[in-house]
Design a protein around this motif. Structure first.
Motif: not given
Lengths: 458, 291
Positions: A274-284
């Motif tokens: 989830r942390g990785r997905l959330d980071a990915w989403t923020e970067m997106e």
């Protein structure tokens, strides 16, 4: 009561003390083993024997080897571990890249925008001067390069997070398989009470799953663990599903295998993934913002530039180019016709292109304060808001991660106070069981001597 | 009630993590102390980037405008000095015109006077062709060429180059030669007519040309006044001071030395104390005392 009964009673004491020493030895050996729960000998009074009108004590019996555990406290610690890992991972992914936006005050995306417009302003002293024109091209190149490199670095960081998430799923699936296997072994062994070591290993795997994907668990009546990912049962009894991370689509997903194919469990995932997905989403989100900047900024500059005339009197061409496959921000660059071509800058307002004609130059400078990004923001304000957003997200994650770490530390401390091995306590137990063993041995010795005495009669 | 159990091995692990966190905080405080900056990345002050960037932009803008003004001031000063020379030349023309309008001078005197007027006209053309480097001051925006040819025909244009010295503020750094020397009155045509009248020994025409010479002189004075106004604006822009903005920026991003030092000392003391406690806490165990 007969002397032979006394021998049996003494033996029960020896067995109990011996078991106590064994358990103490097991505890001490595993004092530093992660996930180990302290064992204790469950002693009880043996069923008394009837001798005529009397009930005679039969010594001690061992009901089992108990395991210090509390389901509620363990569940709290597991949940806290998942939350902490989630936030720690997101913060760890985003904190190193915030310097892409502003490495120190003045050096970043906003700085290159302001520098570009300052170079245009400096060109008003002599619009025909080649060195000033070259300075404008250089600052335009710096702006494009900075936006491009920031976007590329964000894309690389996104890919790294997804590669890590995909790789993490190998460990997740191993844990799921292990829990299913342990469920089966525990049923065969008679349940968690009699298979404490297996239960410890299973709890450790459950903890790892909470940290990696935010899985939760509830225990069935037969002691097996059912592991849930949101509403999906990923382990049930001796059966384990597979979990994977799919990074091939527009947005990454977490998928769970089922009889009817792969199910999307993205919204239910927690922990590290989830942390990785959330980071990915923020970067997106930040990449989308950079794309909007690249598109709107280049369009506004190119449109105004085209309204002017270069040193040869030709109408201005594009200053920036965003063409190509992929994102606008990754593609942003100086137009090929502008590279090393300072005379191609269209500062003049008329085709006669007099040396000092800076009419279009003044109009280009005017874009600095115009709401050219999304029709609502100037270029500089847009970048400031982006930097502020990055800062707010990273700072927020830092505070949340620290808070979650503190909650986890408390939960683990409470769990450890119940389940961990206190070496002083084990040392005391050892002395106690040693004394009990010696006393029981003495009982046997005394009883044996009494029997010998009897044997010698006659 | 269950006693609180303490596993020194697990405690040591937790202590190690705490010490690591303290080391990170210490490193950050040391960074702040050595750089003097409290804000070095977005998360240091998420809500403060608007004023920070505004101040930085303001400082950069003021410095750019000041540099622009310095360049512009050189050009305007050159133009003003040229017009001063032009005024002096027209004063001499007027003196000659008054002199040779007088009937007491002979035809021969007026012939010599005509040659003088021709020479003064050439000097005025030279003034109109004043350059700073390779840049013509009176050619409008076509300043990469001469403003006038040898006969006094204008080669420039009617636009004026401008330099940016403030937000939406521009100052002209060159003049339209035609407006200056041929606006109110065509000074070169007037000088030609004056020389012709002197050669024709026509004192009446000489007298009739005097008002035009005066008008040309007054026009140059008026242009000099305008340039004087621009010189003041340019001087103000050159002298613009960014110290207030820099002070405000320092308050936003700088680290207060006293509080930074106190924070650093506090963290160092806490870290050393934690190290000592960690060492002591993992010490005695009952097993050490059992035979």
């Amino acid at each position: 009561m007969s002397l032979l009964s006394s021998l049996r009673v003494g033996h029960s004491g020896l067995s109990a003390a011996s078991a106590g020493v064994d358990v103490t030895s097991h505890n001490v050996s595993n004092a530093a083993t992660p996930g180990f729960s302290r064992r204790r000998v469950e002693q009880a009074i043996a069923d008394p024997l009837r001798r005529g009108p009397q009930w005679i004590g039969a010594g001690v019996r061992i009901d089992g080897i108990g395991r210090a555990a509390d389901g509620l406290i363990a569940r709290r610690a597991t949940l806290a571990a998942g939350t902490s890992k989630n936030l720690e991972t997101a913060y760890g992914a985003l904190q190193p890249i915030e310097s892409l936006f502003e490495s120190e005050a003045g050096r970043g995306l906003r700085g290159v925008v302001d520098a570009f417009f300052n170079a245009l302003s400096a060109a008003t002293t002599d619009p025909a001067d080649r060195s000033r024109r070259s300075a404008v091209l250089k600052s335009a190149t710096d702006l494009a390069d900075t936006v491009q490199s920031t976007a590329k670095s964000l894309e690389t960081a996104q890919d790294e997070q997804m590669e890590a998430a995909v790789a993490d799923m190998n460990g997740v699936n191993e844990d799921l398989t292990e829990i299913a296997a342990l469920n089966a072994r525990m049923i065969a062994a008679g349940g968690p009470l009699t298979a404490g070591d297996l239960a410890d290993r299973r709890d450790l795997a459950i903890r790892r799953l909470a940290e990696s994907i935010g899985a939760t668990v509830h225990f069935e009546g037969d002691g097996t663990a059912t592991v849930m990912l949101g509403g999906h049962a990923v382990v049930s009894g001796a059966e384990a599903r597979q979990v994977t991370a799919d990074a091939t689509g527009a947005t990454p997903r977490v998928l769970v295998s089922s009889d009817s194919g792969w199910l999307d469990a993205t919204s239910e995932a927690g922990g590290e993934v989830r942390g990785r997905l959330d980071a990915w989403t923020e970067m997106e989100g930040w990449l989308t913002d950079l794309d909007a900047f690249a598109t709107d900024f280049s369009a506004a500059l190119n449109t105004q530039h085209s309204a002017g005339f270069d040193r040869t009197g030709a109408a201005g061409g594009n200053v920036f180019d965003i063409g190509g496959t992929g994102r606008a921000s990754v593609n942003l660059r100086l137009d090929a016709a502008m590279v090393d071509a300072p005379d191609a800058l269209a500062f003049a307002g008329a085709a006669t292109a007099a040396a000092g004609d800076g009419v279009n130059l003044a109009a280009l400078i005017g874009l600095h304060d115009d709401p050219i990004i999304g029709g609502t923001r100037s270029a500089g304000t847009y970048m400031t808001e982006l930097v502020g957003d990055v800062g707010a997200v990273v700072a927020g994650l830092q505070y949340s991660a620290e808070g979650a770490a503190a909650v986890l530390e408390d939960a683990d401390a409470l769990h450890a106070s119940l389940t961990s091995v206190d070496l002083d306590e084990e040392a005391t137990n050892l002395l106690m069981f040693q004394a009990a063993y010696q006393a029981a041995a003495k009982v046997i010795q005394t009883t044996d001597q009494m029997l010998q005495t009897l044997m010698e009669i006659g | 009630m269950e006693p609180v159990r303490r596993n020194p091995l697990l405690s040591a692990e937790r202590n190690a993590l705490r010490l690591l966190r303290m080391k990170e905080q210490l490193a950050k405080a040391e960074d702040k102390a050595t750089t003097g900056l409290a804000v070095t990345r977005p998360s240091d002050a998420p809500g403060a980037w608007s004023p920070i960037h505004r101040l930085q932009q303001s400082i950069a803008d003021i410095e750019t405008w000041a540099a622009n003004a310095t360049q512009g001031a050189t050009l305007v000063d050159t133009a003003e000095e040229a017009l001063a020379s032009g005024s002096d030349i027209l004063k001499m023309v007027r003196e000659r015109a008054i002199q040779f309008a007088n009937e007491t001078y002979s035809t021969r005197d007026r012939l010599i006077g005509a040659d003088e007027i021709d020479a003064l006209k050439q000097q005025l053309i030279d003034v109109a062709n004043t350059h700073l480097g390779d840049r013509s001051v009176f050619a409008g925006t076509a300043y990469d060429g001469a403003a006038y040819d040898a006969l006094g025909n204008y080669l420039g244009n009617s636009d004026r180059p401008e330099v940016e010295i403030g937000k939406d503020q521009r100052v002209p750094t060159g003049l339209d030669g035609q407006a200056v020397f041929q606006g109110a009155v065509d000074v070169f045509a007037t000088l030609d007519a004056l020389a012709a009248a002197m050669r024709a020994d026509d004192t009446t025409s000489i007298r009739n040309l005097l008002p035009d010479v005066t008008t040309a002189f007054d026009s140059l004075v008026s242009w000099r006044e305008e340039l004087g106004f621009h010189q003041v604006r340019l001087a103000d822009a050159q002298a613009a001071d960014t110290s207030l903005e820099k002070l405000a920026l320092e308050e936003q991003i700088g680290a207060d030395p006293a509080s930074t030092y106190a924070e650093l000392m506090g963290l160092r003391t806490a870290y050393e104390a934690a190290l000592q406690v960690s060492g002591t806490a993992s010490g005695a165990k009952l097993f050490d005392f059992i035979r």
